[in-house]
Structure formats: structure tokens, C-alpha cells
Design a protein around this motif. Structure first.
Motif, PDB file in Angstrom:
ATOM      1  N   THR A 128       0.838  -1.203   0.000  1.00 22.54           N
ATOM      2  CA  THR A 128       0.000   0.000   0.000  1.00 22.54           C
ATOM      3  C   THR A 128       0.868   1.246   0.000  1.00 22.54           C
ATOM      4  O   THR A 128       0.587   2.233  -0.698  1.00 22.54           O
ATOM      5  N   GLN A 129       1.930   1.200   0.776  1.00 30.74           N
ATOM      6  CA  GLN A 129       2.869   2.326   0.874  1.00 30.74           C
ATOM      7  C   GLN A 129       3.509   2.613  -0.482  1.00 30.74           C
ATOM      8  O   GLN A 129       3.570   3.768  -0.923  1.00 30.74           O
ATOM      9  N   VAL A 130       3.956   1.567  -1.166  1.00 29.75           N
ATOM     10  CA  VAL A 130       4.610   1.724  -2.468  1.00 29.75           C
ATOM     11  C   VAL A 130       3.642   2.315  -3.491  1.00 29.75           C
ATOM     12  O   VAL A 130       3.989   3.243  -4.240  1.00 29.75           O
ATOM     13  N   MET A 131       2.415   1.794  -3.537  1.00 25.72           N
ATOM     14  CA  MET A 131       1.449   2.276  -4.520  1.00 25.72           C
ATOM     15  C   MET A 131       1.097   3.740  -4.255  1.00 25.72           C
ATOM     16  O   MET A 131       0.880   4.510  -5.196  1.00 25.72           O
ATOM     17  N   GLY A 132       1.030   4.132  -2.982  1.00 26.29           N
ATOM     18  CA  GLY A 132       0.733   5.521  -2.658  1.00 26.29           C
ATOM     19  C   GLY A 132       1.896   6.452  -2.957  1.00 26.29           C
ATOM     20  O   GLY A 132       1.708   7.638  -3.244  1.00 26.29           O
ATOM     21  N   ALA A 133       3.114   5.916  -2.914  1.00 28.00           N
ATOM     22  CA  ALA A 133       4.307   6.743  -3.127  1.00 28.00           C
ATOM     23  C   ALA A 133       4.390   7.267  -4.551  1.00 28.00           C
ATOM     24  O   ALA A 133       4.902   8.360  -4.789  1.00 28.00           O
ATOM     25  N   ALA A 134       3.895   6.488  -5.514  1.00 32.58           N
ATOM     26  CA  ALA A 134       3.943   6.920  -6.916  1.00 32.58           C
ATOM     27  C   ALA A 134       3.103   8.168  -7.146  1.00 32.58           C
ATOM     28  O   ALA A 134       3.337   8.919  -8.098  1.00 32.58           O
ATOM     29  N   GLY A 135       2.117   8.399  -6.269  1.00 33.13           N
ATOM     30  CA  GLY A 135       1.285   9.590  -6.377  1.00 33.13           C
ATOM     31  C   GLY A 135       1.709  10.690  -5.432  1.00 33.13           C
ATOM     32  O   GLY A 135       1.064  11.747  -5.362  1.00 33.13           O
ATOM     33  N   GLY A 136       2.787  10.475  -4.670  1.00 33.10           N
ATOM     34  CA  GLY A 136       3.301  11.490  -3.774  1.00 33.10           C
ATOM     35  C   GLY A 136       2.601  11.557  -2.428  1.00 33.10           C
ATOM     36  O   GLY A 136       2.865  12.473  -1.647  1.00 33.10           O
ATOM     37  N   TYR A 137       1.736  10.576  -2.133  1.00 29.38           N
ATOM     38  CA  TYR A 137       1.023  10.621  -0.855  1.00 29.38           C
ATOM     39  C   TYR A 137       1.749   9.834   0.233  1.00 29.38           C
ATOM     40  O   TYR A 137       1.665  10.179   1.407  1.00 29.38           O
ATOM     41  N   ARG A 138       2.428   8.783  -0.161  1.00 27.11           N
ATOM     42  CA  ARG A 138       3.220   7.992   0.778  1.00 27.11           C
ATOM     43  C   ARG A 138       4.685   8.085   0.377  1.00 27.11           C
ATOM     44  O   ARG A 138       5.018   8.617  -0.684  1.00 27.11           O
ATOM     45  N   GLY A 139       5.556   7.549   1.233  1.00 25.57           N
ATOM     46  CA  GLY A 139       6.981   7.635   0.968  1.00 25.57           C
ATOM     47  C   GLY A 139       7.636   6.268   0.839  1.00 25.57           C
ATOM     48  O   GLY A 139       7.164   5.291   1.422  1.00 25.57           O
ATOM     49  N   VAL A 140       8.700   6.190   0.069  1.00 22.72           N
ATOM     50  CA  VAL A 140       9.483   4.958  -0.069  1.00 22.72           C
ATOM     51  C   VAL A 140      10.936   5.274   0.252  1.00 22.72           C
ATOM     52  O   VAL A 140      11.584   6.049  -0.456  1.00 22.72           O
ATOM     53  N   SER A 141      11.432   4.698   1.335  1.00 22.10           N
ATOM     54  CA  SER A 141      12.832   4.890   1.701  1.00 22.10           C
ATOM     55  C   SER A 141      13.712   4.008   0.820  1.00 22.10           C
ATOM     56  O   SER A 141      13.230   3.090   0.139  1.00 22.10           O
ATOM     57  N   LYS A 142      15.014   4.260   0.853  1.00 19.92           N
ATOM     58  CA  LYS A 142      15.941   3.434   0.087  1.00 19.92           C
ATOM     59  C   LYS A 142      15.899   1.995   0.576  1.00 19.92           C
ATOM     60  O   LYS A 142      15.977   1.051  -0.213  1.00 19.92           O
ATOM     61  N   THR A 143      15.734   1.823   1.901  1.00 21.31           N
ATOM     62  CA  THR A 143      15.670   0.474   2.476  1.00 21.31           C
ATOM     63  C   THR A 143      14.478  -0.294   1.937  1.00 21.31           C
ATOM     64  O   THR A 143      14.597  -1.468   1.528  1.00 21.31           O
ATOM     65  N   LEU A 144      13.300   0.338   1.913  1.00 17.48           N
ATOM     66  CA  LEU A 144      12.104  -0.339   1.400  1.00 17.48           C
ATOM     67  C   LEU A 144      12.241  -0.610  -0.091  1.00 17.48           C
ATOM     68  O   LEU A 144      11.845  -1.673  -0.579  1.00 17.48           O
ATOM     69  N   TYR A 145      12.812   0.336  -0.818  1.00 16.53           N
ATOM     70  CA  TYR A 145      12.998   0.156  -2.261  1.00 16.53           C
ATOM     71  C   TYR A 145      13.810  -1.105  -2.542  1.00 16.53           C
ATOM     72  O   TYR A 145      13.422  -1.943  -3.368  1.00 16.53           O
ATOM     73  N   LEU A 146      14.919  -1.266  -1.840  1.00 19.43           N
ATOM     74  CA  LEU A 146      15.777  -2.435  -2.046  1.00 19.43           C
ATOM     75  C   LEU A 146      15.078  -3.722  -1.604  1.00 19.43           C
ATOM     76  O   LEU A 146      15.262  -4.787  -2.210  1.00 19.43           O
ATOM     77  N   GLU A 147      14.240  -3.621  -0.561  1.00 18.11           N
ATOM     78  CA  GLU A 147      13.499  -4.792  -0.092  1.00 18.11           C
ATOM     79  C   GLU A 147      12.502  -5.267  -1.145  1.00 18.11           C
ATOM     80  O   GLU A 147      12.364  -6.472  -1.397  1.00 18.11           O
ATOM     81  N   VAL A 148      11.811  -4.327  -1.763  1.00 20.18           N
ATOM     82  CA  VAL A 148      10.837  -4.691  -2.804  1.00 20.18           C
ATOM     83  C   VAL A 148      11.553  -5.249  -4.029  1.00 20.18           C
ATOM     84  O   VAL A 148      11.116  -6.248  -4.615  1.00 20.18           O
TER      85      VAL A 148
END
Length: 212
Positions: A128-148
Motif C-alpha cells: 500500500t505504501q509503495v502504490m501511494g508513493a507513486a502519487g506522492g502521498y506515501r513515501g518509499v525509503s531506500k531500504t524499502l525500495y531495495l526490499e521490494v
């Protein structure tokens, strides 16, 4: 209270409500980027009773269209240890751009790849966090990015796609005069189409004719 211009707000009440929702978005972004979406990590220093009360207040503020009031924003800033009025100011532009870029890249990759099923079961909030981040509502840290990225798996072909690909390989091999490669491709085709009557018939027709 920091005065901001909220597009679409006509009355003072609408502007106040818009400010609540903007603080909500900034709180989400702050938590996502600083604690990878685990907001309680910011308040574990509080006594259990206070933590429970504040956690409930945050849940109400972050759900639906309630938003973060000015009073709650000041309390959160105090407990987190960030400057007074922090949630009434935009987060650093560089940090926001980096998060948005990660979110957009991940959404594009998710259109081309599947996610590991075990990871998905334990990471619904992160998706949910990742999908919201593409619209600028949620955030994706570098750690989460690498995890995905680590959880991405090649997409499984459906039967029709597999038939088309393997059939093309068989035809190409036959046209290049490689009978061994053709036989291997036909074996893969037989395995792929096992139990599918239409594909099995197509395979039988192919076997009965010379390809190329």
C-alpha cells in the motif's frame, strides 16, 4: 498556525480541513521515510498508557478524512523531537523527489514482475505504501525500495503466452536446421499444454506436419 494557500478551499472551514489533510500527508511521508512506515517506533519512549492513547489518536487522524489537527501536530512534534511547526512545512524537496522517483520505478517494475508470495503475505502495508508513493502521498525509503526489488520474481506465463513463445522457438529452430533444438522445444510445448485439450490438439497437428 502557519498560513498556507490550499487550492479549492473557498471558506475558512475548508482551508482548516485542507490543512488537517496536508499534515496527515506529511506525517505519513515522515513516518514512511524515517521509520519505514512503523509510526510507533517514534514513540516507544513513552509510558505504555500514554503510548496507547497517542497511538489511538494517530490512528483516528490517519484514517479517512479526519486529518491531523494543529494541537495533535504540536504534540507529535514535541514527542518526536522535531522543530515546532514541522508538520506545517513541506518536507525537504530533495527527499520528496527521491521518494517519488523510487515509487514510480517500483510501480513500473510491478507491472512487469510478480512479487514473492511469502513476502506479499507479510508485507501488505508496504505494498500500500509503495502504490501511494507513486502519487506522492506515501513515501518509499531506500531500504524499502531495495526490499521490494529483492522480492521481485519473473512473471509466470499463462498457457497461451507460453504456447506462442515455445511454438515460435520450435519454428525458428526448424527453419535454422536445428532438429535437436526443435525436439526440445516441442517437448517443452507438450509439457506446457498438458491437460489443455485445445493446446493438445494443436500440438498433435504440429507433430503430424513438417514445420518450416
Amino acid at each position: 498556525m502557519n498560513l498556507e494557500v490550499f487550492e479549492g478551499a473557498v471558506t475558512a472551514e475548508e482551508a482548516v480541513q485542507a490543512s488537517y489533510l496536508e499534515r496527515q500527508r506529511r506525517l505519513y511521508m515522515y513516518v514512511d521515510l524515517r521509520t519505514d512506515g512503523v509510526r510507533l517506533d517514534l514513540f516507544r519512549h513513552l509510558p505504555e498508557k500514554e503510548l496507547h492513547i497517542l497511538s489511538n489518536q494517530i490512528s483516528v487522524a490517519c484514517n479517512g478524512r479526519n486529518g491531523v489537527t494543529e494541537k495533535l501536530a504540536r504534540r507529535l512534534e514535541y514527542e518526536i523531537g522535531i522543530p515546532f511547526g514541522f508538520f506545517d512545512q513541506p518536507l525537504p524537496a530533495r527527499e520528496l523527489r527521491a521518494s517519488l522517483a523510487r515509487g514510480v520505478r517500483l510501480v513500473r517494475k510491478l507491472a512487469k514482475y510478480d512479487l514473492d508470495q511469502q513476502w506479499m503475505k507479510r508485507s501488505k502495508n508496504k505494498i500500500t505504501q509503495v502504490m501511494g508513493a507513486a502519487g506522492g502521498y506515501r513515501g518509499v525509503s531506500k531500504t524499502l525500495y531495495l526490499e521490494v526489488i529483492a522480492a521481485l520474481k519473473p512473471k509466470k506465463e499463462d498457457g497461451l503466452s507460453a504456447l506462442a513463445r515455445i511454438g515460435a522457438e520450435a519454428l525458428s529452430s526448424a527453419n535454422k536446421g536445428k532438429p535437436d533444438a526443435r525436439e526440445k522445444a516441442m517437448e517443452k510445448l507438450a509439457e506446457t499444454t498438458k491437460g489443455i485439450p485445445l493446446y493438445a490438439q494443436v500440438l498433435a497437428d504440429l507433430e503430424g506436419k513438417k514445420i518450416g
